[in-house]
Motif scaffolding. Structure first.
Motif, PDB file in Angstrom:
ATOM      1  N   GLY A 121      17.240 110.395  12.445  1.00 11.84           N
ATOM      2  CA  GLY A 121      17.516 111.766  12.857  1.00 11.84           C
ATOM      3  C   GLY A 121      16.349 112.429  13.562  1.00 11.84           C
ATOM      4  O   GLY A 121      16.461 113.562  14.010  1.00 11.84           O
ATOM      5  N   ARG A 122      15.208 111.724  13.629  1.00 11.40           N
ATOM      6  CA  ARG A 122      14.070 112.318  14.346  1.00 11.40           C
ATOM      7  C   ARG A 122      13.534 111.301  15.342  1.00 11.40           C
ATOM      8  O   ARG A 122      13.017 110.250  14.952  1.00 11.40           O
ATOM      9  N   TYR A 123      13.679 111.615  16.606  1.00 17.54           N
ATOM     10  CA  TYR A 123      13.356 110.669  17.651  1.00 17.54           C
ATOM     11  C   TYR A 123      12.366 111.277  18.636  1.00 17.54           C
ATOM     12  O   TYR A 123      12.142 112.488  18.645  1.00 17.54           O
ATOM     13  N   PHE A 126      15.390 112.771  22.540  1.00 17.26           N
ATOM     14  CA  PHE A 126      16.657 113.177  21.928  1.00 17.26           C
ATOM     15  C   PHE A 126      17.401 114.081  22.900  1.00 17.26           C
ATOM     16  O   PHE A 126      16.915 114.395  23.980  1.00 17.26           O
ATOM     17  N   GLN A 128      19.967 117.457  23.620  1.00 16.99           N
ATOM     18  CA  GLN A 128      20.452 118.757  23.152  1.00 16.99           C
ATOM     19  C   GLN A 128      21.467 119.328  24.130  1.00 16.99           C
ATOM     20  O   GLN A 128      21.387 119.093  25.331  1.00 16.99           O
ATOM     21  N   ALA A 279      18.617 119.757   9.952  1.00 20.33           N
ATOM     22  CA  ALA A 279      18.950 120.789  10.936  1.00 20.33           C
ATOM     23  C   ALA A 279      19.680 120.158  12.113  1.00 20.33           C
ATOM     24  O   ALA A 279      19.132 119.313  12.813  1.00 20.33           O
ATOM     25  N   VAL A 280      20.934 120.522  12.305  1.00 17.28           N
ATOM     26  CA  VAL A 280      21.658 119.979  13.456  1.00 17.28           C
ATOM     27  C   VAL A 280      21.526 120.889  14.669  1.00 17.28           C
ATOM     28  O   VAL A 280      21.753 120.477  15.801  1.00 17.28           O
ATOM     29  N   GLY A 281      21.166 122.135  14.429  1.00 16.35           N
ATOM     30  CA  GLY A 281      20.997 123.041  15.561  1.00 16.35           C
ATOM     31  C   GLY A 281      20.352 124.330  15.106  1.00 16.35           C
ATOM     32  O   GLY A 281      20.278 124.609  13.912  1.00 16.35           O
ATOM     33  N   GLY A 282      19.855 125.067  16.071  1.00 12.77           N
ATOM     34  CA  GLY A 282      19.242 126.328  15.678  1.00 12.77           C
ATOM     35  C   GLY A 282      18.949 127.189  16.877  1.00 12.77           C
ATOM     36  O   GLY A 282      19.030 126.743  18.022  1.00 12.77           O
ATOM     37  N   ALA A 304      20.070 125.812  20.572  1.00  8.82           N
ATOM     38  CA  ALA A 304      20.166 124.430  21.027  1.00  8.82           C
ATOM     39  C   ALA A 304      20.713 123.606  19.872  1.00  8.82           C
ATOM     40  O   ALA A 304      20.263 123.748  18.732  1.00  8.82           O
ATOM     41  N   ARG A 309      21.820 114.299  16.145  1.00  2.44           N
ATOM     42  CA  ARG A 309      22.087 114.635  14.732  1.00  2.44           C
ATOM     43  C   ARG A 309      23.530 115.038  14.509  1.00  2.44           C
ATOM     44  O   ARG A 309      24.064 114.848  13.419  1.00  2.44           O
TER      45      ARG A 309
END
Ligand code: AMP
Length: 420
Positions: A121-123, A126, A128, A279-282, A304, A309
């Motif tokens: 989940g952390r790349y 990535f 958006q 966190a999928v978005g924020g 974004a 994710r």
């Protein structure tokens, strides 16, 4: 295998899984397209100073995670770590805010780069999809964006996500809170790095994930108790509009997020099936950003959502998207004459808007039918010398296995009818 592998922290999107990524991008964009947001595309790199000023010198994103480099010509550039600063830069540069139609509503989709420690989940590369509404201060605009993100996730069939909501105050009330928080934090037992953060960006200390830090933060002053009347009223309206729209959210007085530019409304979408990278978005409001990058005062709000994710969230919830088969018709020619005729038919079928593929490489019937199967096509058209002599092709329904002869001249219309 070649000598080379995808760089650390990156991965390739390949069929068939890549279809899910495209569908997720589409699903996130659809509510935006439907709500007055126009598509914007900016370069993958910018002047490094834009991010230093726009995202914040004290953030991890700028300090530790940015891919910055000097070009042969001596320009200091950085691969974009996020979208907002670039989009605002582009809008200002083109004077979109002067066209007299505020807010300027824009959406974008693309690749972003952060030199992070890779994990699930952390790349480092990535993807958006984001939205920005530039140049208006209106709680309904904040609510609109949250509602559209909620709608996007729901349209994908996701349900195990939560919306965390907070207000970070404005230039009136935040400094007062900041000072109170600094006082509190200076009394704690914290490491060197964190103590430095107290001076530069104390709010970010609230975001520290370490248990020993979180334990000490119990009883920390909360911005909620310091909001000025204008910020309080603004936030209350956002909350009311969300509630009226049936959007469920949780007040999270400790939500600060990792970028410096946020003011007032701040929110995060978290998914409970994703472990530590939840966190999928924020997003949120960034009323001061335009001035920080040399523009006029332009109160704005945006978000974004992470495509990678969101795909992981679909997997975590066991949601399989209902994707149409890439290929509807697969043509299997047996012999040279059939190859010529069916190739022409495939071109015709495609022109008629039906997705079609062809058995290439002179395969025999068995291998070609296997390829037809694998393509997911609903129908195969098979023809050999004898069929063509009779002016027909065999139309095989790949689901039922039934086969019928159809006149060569009618096959396109018949397929259109069956697939229509
Ligand atoms: P941020 O700009 O940090 O608020 O990120 C917005 C969203 O982008 C996050 O909620 C994630 O879904 C996604 N995202 C950010 N950084 C990464 C990363 N390194 N790898 C994958 N997704 C990311």
């Amino acid at each position: 295998m070649s000598t080379f592998k995808a760089p650390k922290g990156t991965y390739d999107l390949l069929p068939p899984d890549s279809a899910t990524y495209l569908a997720v991008r589409e699903a996130i964009a659809a509510p935006l397209r439907n709500s007055g947001y126009g598509y914007v595309e900016t370069p993958g790199f910018e002047n490094v100073e834009l991010f230093a000023r726009g995202v914040g010198e004290s953030t991890d994103i700028v300090n530790k995670e940015m891919y910055s480099f000097t070009t042969r010509g001596g320009d200091q550039l950085a691969l974009r770590p996020e979208g907002t600063a670039s989009v605002l830069r582009a809008a200002l540069e083109a004077n979109l805010h002067k066209a007299g139609n505020l807010p300027v509503k824009l959406w974008y989709s693309g690749s972003y780069y952060r030199y992070e420690r890779p994990q699930k989940g952390r790349y480092r590369h990535f993807s958006q999809v984001g939205a920005e509404a530039i140049g208006a201060e209106d709680p309904a605009l904040d609510a609109e964006l949250i509602i559209l993100a909620d709608q996007a996730y729901r349209s994908l069939g996701l349900s195990q996500f939560r919306i965390l909501l907070n207000s970070l105050g404005d230039k009136e009330c935040r400094p007062v809170y900041r000072a109170a928080l600094q006082d509190f934090l200076r009394g704690l037992d914290l490491d060197e790095d964190t103590r430095r953060r107290i001076d530069i960006n104390p709010l970010r200390v609230l975001d520290d994930k370490r248990d020993d830090v979180q334990k000490q933060l119990v009883g920390a002053p909360l911005l909620r108790d310091y909001l000025c009347d204008a910020c309080k009223a603004y936030h209350e309206q956002v909350r009311e509009l969300l509630t009226a729209a049936g959007v469920v959210y949780e007040d999270d007085p400790k939500l600060v997020r990792g970028l410096d530019y946020y003011t007032r409304t701040t929110f995060e979408f978290v998914h409970d099936g994703l472990g530590s990278q939840s966190a999928v978005g924020g997003g949120g409001r960034y009323d001061g950003l335009s001035e920080m990058i040399g523009g006029p005062a332009l109160p704005s709000v945006g978000w974004a959502l992470g495509v990678d994710r969101t795909v992981l969230a679909l997997q975590a919830e066991g949601v399989a998207l209902d994707l149409p088969a890439a290929t509807s018709v697969f043509a299997v020619p047996l012999g040279e004459e059939a190859r010529r005729v069916l190739f022409a038919k495939v071109t015709e079928v495609r022109k008629a808007g039906v997705a079609a593929d062809f058995s290439y490489g002179g395969k025999g019937l068995k291998a070609a039918m296997k390829a037809a199967n694998r393509s997911g096509a609903r129908f195969a058209i098979v023809a050999g010398e004898r069929d063509l002599a009779e002016g027909v092709v065999q139309l095989k329904d790949m689901e039922s296995g039934e086969q019928e002869a159809v006149a060569v001249d009618e096959i396109v219309a018949v397929l259109q009818g069956k697939l229509g």
